[in-house]
Design a protein around this motif. Structure first.
Motif, PDB file in Angstrom:
ATOM      1  N   ILE A 186      62.896  17.440  40.336  1.00 13.54           N
ATOM      2  CA  ILE A 186      62.035  17.467  39.154  1.00 13.54           C
ATOM      3  C   ILE A 186      60.698  16.824  39.504  1.00 13.54           C
ATOM      4  N   ARG A 187      59.623  17.585  39.315  1.00 18.02           N
ATOM      5  CA  ARG A 187      58.306  17.102  39.704  1.00 18.02           C
ATOM      6  C   ARG A 187      57.780  16.122  38.675  1.00 18.02           C
ATOM      7  N   PRO A 188      56.993  15.136  39.133  1.00 17.93           N
ATOM      8  CA  PRO A 188      56.316  14.266  38.169  1.00 17.93           C
ATOM      9  C   PRO A 188      55.160  15.003  37.496  1.00 17.93           C
ATOM     10  N   GLN A 189      54.640  14.447  36.426  1.00 16.33           N
ATOM     11  CA  GLN A 189      53.494  15.053  35.747  1.00 16.33           C
ATOM     12  C   GLN A 189      52.256  14.947  36.629  1.00 16.33           C
ATOM     13  N   GLY A 190      51.392  15.967  36.538  1.00 14.51           N
ATOM     14  CA  GLY A 190      50.085  15.888  37.190  1.00 14.51           C
ATOM     15  C   GLY A 190      50.094  16.184  38.670  1.00 14.51           C
ATOM     16  N   VAL A 191      51.098  16.941  39.163  1.00 11.90           N
ATOM     17  CA  VAL A 191      51.081  17.338  40.570  1.00 11.90           C
ATOM     18  C   VAL A 191      51.218  18.853  40.669  1.00 11.90           C
TER      19      VAL A 191
ATOM     20  N   LYS B 215      63.842  39.235  35.764  1.00 10.37           N
ATOM     21  CA  LYS B 215      64.993  38.358  35.973  1.00 10.37           C
ATOM     22  C   LYS B 215      64.753  37.418  37.151  1.00 10.37           C
ATOM     23  N   CYS B 216      63.913  37.830  38.098  1.00  5.66           N
ATOM     24  CA  CYS B 216      63.607  36.947  39.233  1.00  5.66           C
ATOM     25  C   CYS B 216      62.847  35.718  38.743  1.00  5.66           C
ATOM     26  N   ALA B 217      61.879  35.945  37.852  1.00  4.00           N
ATOM     27  CA  ALA B 217      61.098  34.822  37.329  1.00  4.00           C
ATOM     28  C   ALA B 217      61.993  33.871  36.547  1.00  4.00           C
ATOM     29  N   GLU B 218      62.956  34.443  35.828  1.00  8.30           N
ATOM     30  CA  GLU B 218      63.876  33.604  35.057  1.00  8.30           C
ATOM     31  C   GLU B 218      64.767  32.797  35.993  1.00  8.30           C
ATOM     32  N   ALA B 219      65.269  33.448  37.053  1.00  6.89           N
ATOM     33  CA  ALA B 219      66.135  32.744  37.997  1.00  6.89           C
ATOM     34  C   ALA B 219      65.382  31.601  38.656  1.00  6.89           C
ATOM     35  N   CYS B 220      64.108  31.840  38.986  1.00  7.35           N
ATOM     36  CA  CYS B 220      63.271  30.796  39.574  1.00  7.35           C
ATOM     37  C   CYS B 220      63.110  29.634  38.603  1.00  7.35           C
ATOM     38  N   HIS B 221      62.862  29.973  37.354  1.00  9.43           N
ATOM     39  CA  HIS B 221      62.689  28.984  36.288  1.00  9.43           C
ATOM     40  C   HIS B 221      63.914  28.069  36.206  1.00  9.43           C
ATOM     41  N   LEU B 222      65.101  28.652  36.283  1.00 10.95           N
ATOM     42  CA  LEU B 222      66.322  27.853  36.162  1.00 10.95           C
ATOM     43  C   LEU B 222      66.630  27.111  37.456  1.00 10.95           C
ATOM     44  N   GLU B 223      66.481  27.782  38.585  1.00 12.27           N
ATOM     45  CA  GLU B 223      66.855  27.186  39.869  1.00 12.27           C
ATOM     46  C   GLU B 223      65.975  25.982  40.199  1.00 12.27           C
ATOM     47  N   ASN B 224      64.682  26.123  39.924  1.00 15.85           N
ATOM     48  CA  ASN B 224      63.736  25.111  40.379  1.00 15.85           C
ATOM     49  C   ASN B 224      63.396  24.063  39.336  1.00 15.85           C
ATOM     50  N   ASN B 225      64.215  23.943  38.291  1.00 18.50           N
ATOM     51  CA  ASN B 225      64.037  22.885  37.294  1.00 18.50           C
ATOM     52  C   ASN B 225      62.628  22.873  36.718  1.00 18.50           C
ATOM     53  N   HIS B 226      62.199  24.027  36.234  1.00 18.49           N
ATOM     54  CA  HIS B 226      60.869  24.113  35.648  1.00 18.49           C
ATOM     55  C   HIS B 226      60.878  23.613  34.215  1.00 18.49           C
ATOM     56  N   ASP B 227      59.676  23.245  33.779  1.00 17.10           N
ATOM     57  CA  ASP B 227      59.460  22.829  32.392  1.00 17.10           C
ATOM     58  C   ASP B 227      59.857  23.983  31.465  1.00 17.10           C
ATOM     59  N   ARG B 228      60.758  23.704  30.531  1.00 13.05           N
ATOM     60  CA  ARG B 228      61.279  24.781  29.680  1.00 13.05           C
ATOM     61  C   ARG B 228      60.256  25.340  28.685  1.00 13.05           C
ATOM     62  N   PRO B 229      59.517  24.495  27.922  1.00 12.40           N
ATOM     63  CA  PRO B 229      58.638  25.070  26.894  1.00 12.40           C
ATOM     64  C   PRO B 229      57.561  25.990  27.459  1.00 12.40           C
ATOM     65  N   SER B 230      57.052  25.695  28.659  1.00 14.27           N
ATOM     66  CA  SER B 230      55.931  26.490  29.174  1.00 14.27           C
ATOM     67  C   SER B 230      56.393  27.729  29.922  1.00 14.27           C
ATOM     68  N   HIS B 231      57.720  27.962  30.016  1.00 11.71           N
ATOM     69  CA  HIS B 231      58.245  29.123  30.750  1.00 11.71           C
ATOM     70  C   HIS B 231      57.728  29.143  32.186  1.00 11.71           C
ATOM     71  N   GLN B 232      57.493  27.983  32.741  1.00 15.32           N
ATOM     72  CA  GLN B 232      56.947  27.890  34.094  1.00 15.32           C
ATOM     73  C   GLN B 232      57.851  28.606  35.091  1.00 15.32           C
ATOM     74  N   SER B 233      57.255  29.323  36.027  1.00 17.58           N
ATOM     75  CA  SER B 233      58.018  29.983  37.081  1.00 17.58           C
ATOM     76  C   SER B 233      57.074  30.228  38.243  1.00 17.58           C
TER      77      SER B 233
END
Lengths: 212, 329
Positions: free
Chosen positions: B256-261, B129-147
């Protein structure tokens, strides 16, 4: 120059001594300024107005779901004392299977405790401590703490139990869970849960089972 | 017999250098274009094509990147007015690209505060659940499940998370396993900062290692240097539905981060510098996470460090993480 030094050897020695002393002093000074293990300066915490840490209260006196529905579709519940004021407690019946009226099917796994270890046979709207003093349902943490002292100690120091709000209590308050917000008192061990959000990295490929 | 005037008119093979005017011109030399000319023209064409290809990024620059962004200074060199203009531009970009109304702040480190984080391995049950909260809080890319958090399933008795499995997908906790979430350890001596060729990442006064996403060139040296696998790369432009975007953002953390950083965990500095708890801590259902000020002797994190069995990951590297792991008993 070298000839001059040959004529006055004491000058060479003097130069050497001066250089060595200078170097060693420089090294000592450098070590003083860049000591890696210098203790972090303890900042004087100004006593500021702190916000409260609110612990969610335990449940209100519980009511039992009868399984019936009223006309509006709401569950019909009854207070414990509705039945328990007219029934004599049978201390030999310790599991849900032994019972034949209510509480059948209650999953129960809490050490060697029995129902009446916590429930108050003389007043089912309260709980009781090991020494017999009664405890209101919202104060249930007092009851848990008499056996789970280490968990309570950790809880009091903020390293057990979920919380929300502020780490810095001078800037805002905090809301903390009660024991039974997370632990079902009849079955306190956390159940197995399905994890959320498995990673989908482009780089790290999942390892085959058994390869690690 | 060999006199051309009397010999019968046979078609000439064209390979001889006959002087007879009556012979038709050879078929493969119809006009004055020599092979050399053809090769020259071909070379010139290829050259022009390569030149156009080389200049293509410049044409894209005008399409994708505003001139303001191109000439933006390093975070540390921005004056207050310039920072305000940058934030104004980023807010507008979030509106244009994602259709979201966001507020981007720039909270500064608080004097006398040094962040520390501790995690109780006796309690963590690996629910992610921590990884999920990070994913939502930090505006991560949704398809890649980034966290920024990876939770490793570890065999009991092992301490090496390189042998852990971050991709488990079965009910947890398993009886012979324990679970170790790993995120940025905010090292005292961060190797990622050492290797950055453009100084796009640095350590702030309160201990948080941050990235200026607009200064980063995406070379991924820091990702290779980090022994905790804590840094992430934006392979694509992050895809987030407008209604899921967390509008409470800051320049150095969860905008929201730009691409390639490159990007990384910042201990949720947009929350923690305002005194709030990090998102991963609030999401933890077990209370395994402890966050606080290492400089405050009465803080909870200090109590943990003084009373529990504490260790840090890969201590032998000497990076002095400010993220600690501990056991209860």
């Amino acid at each position: 120059m070298s000839l001059y030094l040959k004529k006055h050897p004491w000058l060479a020695w003097l130069t050497l001594v001066v250089l060595v002393t200078g170097f060693s002093m420089a090294i000592v000074w450098a070590q003083k300024t860049i000591t890696p293990n210098a203790p972090a300066p303890v900042t004087k915490m100004k006593p500021a107005a702190t916000h409260p840490v609110i612990i969610k209260p335990g449940p209100a006196t519980p009511r039992l779901d009868t399984g019936l529905k009223d006309k509006a579709g709401n569950a019909v519940t009854v207070a414990c004392s509705t039945c328990h004021s007219t029934t004599t407690p049978n201390v030999l019946r310790n599991t849900a299977e032994d019972l034949f009226q209510a509480h059948r099917g209650l999953q129960y796994q809490h050490g060697a405790l029995t129902c009446l270890s916590c429930h108050n046979a003389s007043n089912y709207d309260t709980l009781h401590l090991a020494d017999g003093r009664s405890v209101a349902f919202p104060d249930v943490m007092t009851l848990c703490s008499q056996c789970h002292g280490t968990a309570r100690r950790d809880y009091d120091h903020g390293s057990h139990g979920g919380m929300n709000g502020h780490w810095d209590l001078t800037k805002g308050g905090r809301i903390r869970n009660n024991c039974i917000n997370c632990h079902d008192p009849h079955h306190p061990k956390f159940p197995l849960v399905q994890p959320v959000l498995p990673p989908r990295d482009r780089i790290s490929v999942p390892k085959a089972e058994g390869s690690h | 017999m060999n006199d051309p005037s009397t010999s019968p008119k046979t078609p000439c093979s064209g390979n001889c250098a006959c002087s007879g005017n009556s012979a038709p011109p050879p078929a493969d030399e119809p006009t004055g274009i020599s092979r050399r000319t053809v090769v020259k023209a071909l070379g010139a064409t290829l050259g022009v094509a390569a030149y156009a290809k080389a200049l293509a990024p410049l044409t894209e620059l005008t399409k994708e990147t505003s001139m303001d962004e191109f000439i933006q200074k390093h975070y540390k060199e921005l004056s207050k007015e310039e920072m305000a203009a940058v934030i104004q531009r980023l807010t507008q970009e979030a509106k244009d690209h994602y259709g979201a109304d966001v507020t981007i702040s720039d909270p500064q480190p608080v004097d006398g505060v040094k962040f520390g984080y501790a995690l109780n391995l006796s309690i963590c049950n690996g629910c992610r659940k921590c990884a999920e909260a990070c994913h939502l809080e930090n505006n991560h890319d949704r398809p890649s499940h980034q966290s920024y958090i990876r939770v490793f399933e570890m065999s009991k008795g092992s301490m090496d998370f390189e042998k852990g499995n971050a991709h488990y997908d079965h009910p947890v906790p398993q009886p012979d396993k324990y679970y170790m979430p790993v995120q940025c350890q905010q090292c005292e001596h961060p190797p990622c900062v050492d290797v950055c060729p453009v100084e796009a990442t640095w350590k702030e006064k309160d201990g948080v290692v941050v990235v200026d996403y607009n200064w980063c060139i995406g070379c991924r040296y820091c990702e290779a240097a980090c022994p905790y696998h804590a840094r992430r790369f934006n392979w694509t432009k992050p895809q987030i539905p407008a209604e899921e975007i967390n509008p409470n953002q800051s320049y150095l953390s969860n905008r929201i981060r730009p691409q390639g950083v490159m990007e990384k965990c910042t201990f949720c500095l947009h929350r923690t510098r305002e005194g709030r708890l990090p998102a991963c801590l609030e999401a933890c259902p077990t209370g395994a996470r402890v966050f606080g000020n290492l400089n405050d002797p009465n803080s909870e994190i200090r109590w943990v460090l003084e009373n529990k069995r504490v260790f840090v990951l890969k201590e032998e590297l000497g990076l002095k993480p400010q993220f600690f792991y501990f056991f209860d008993e």
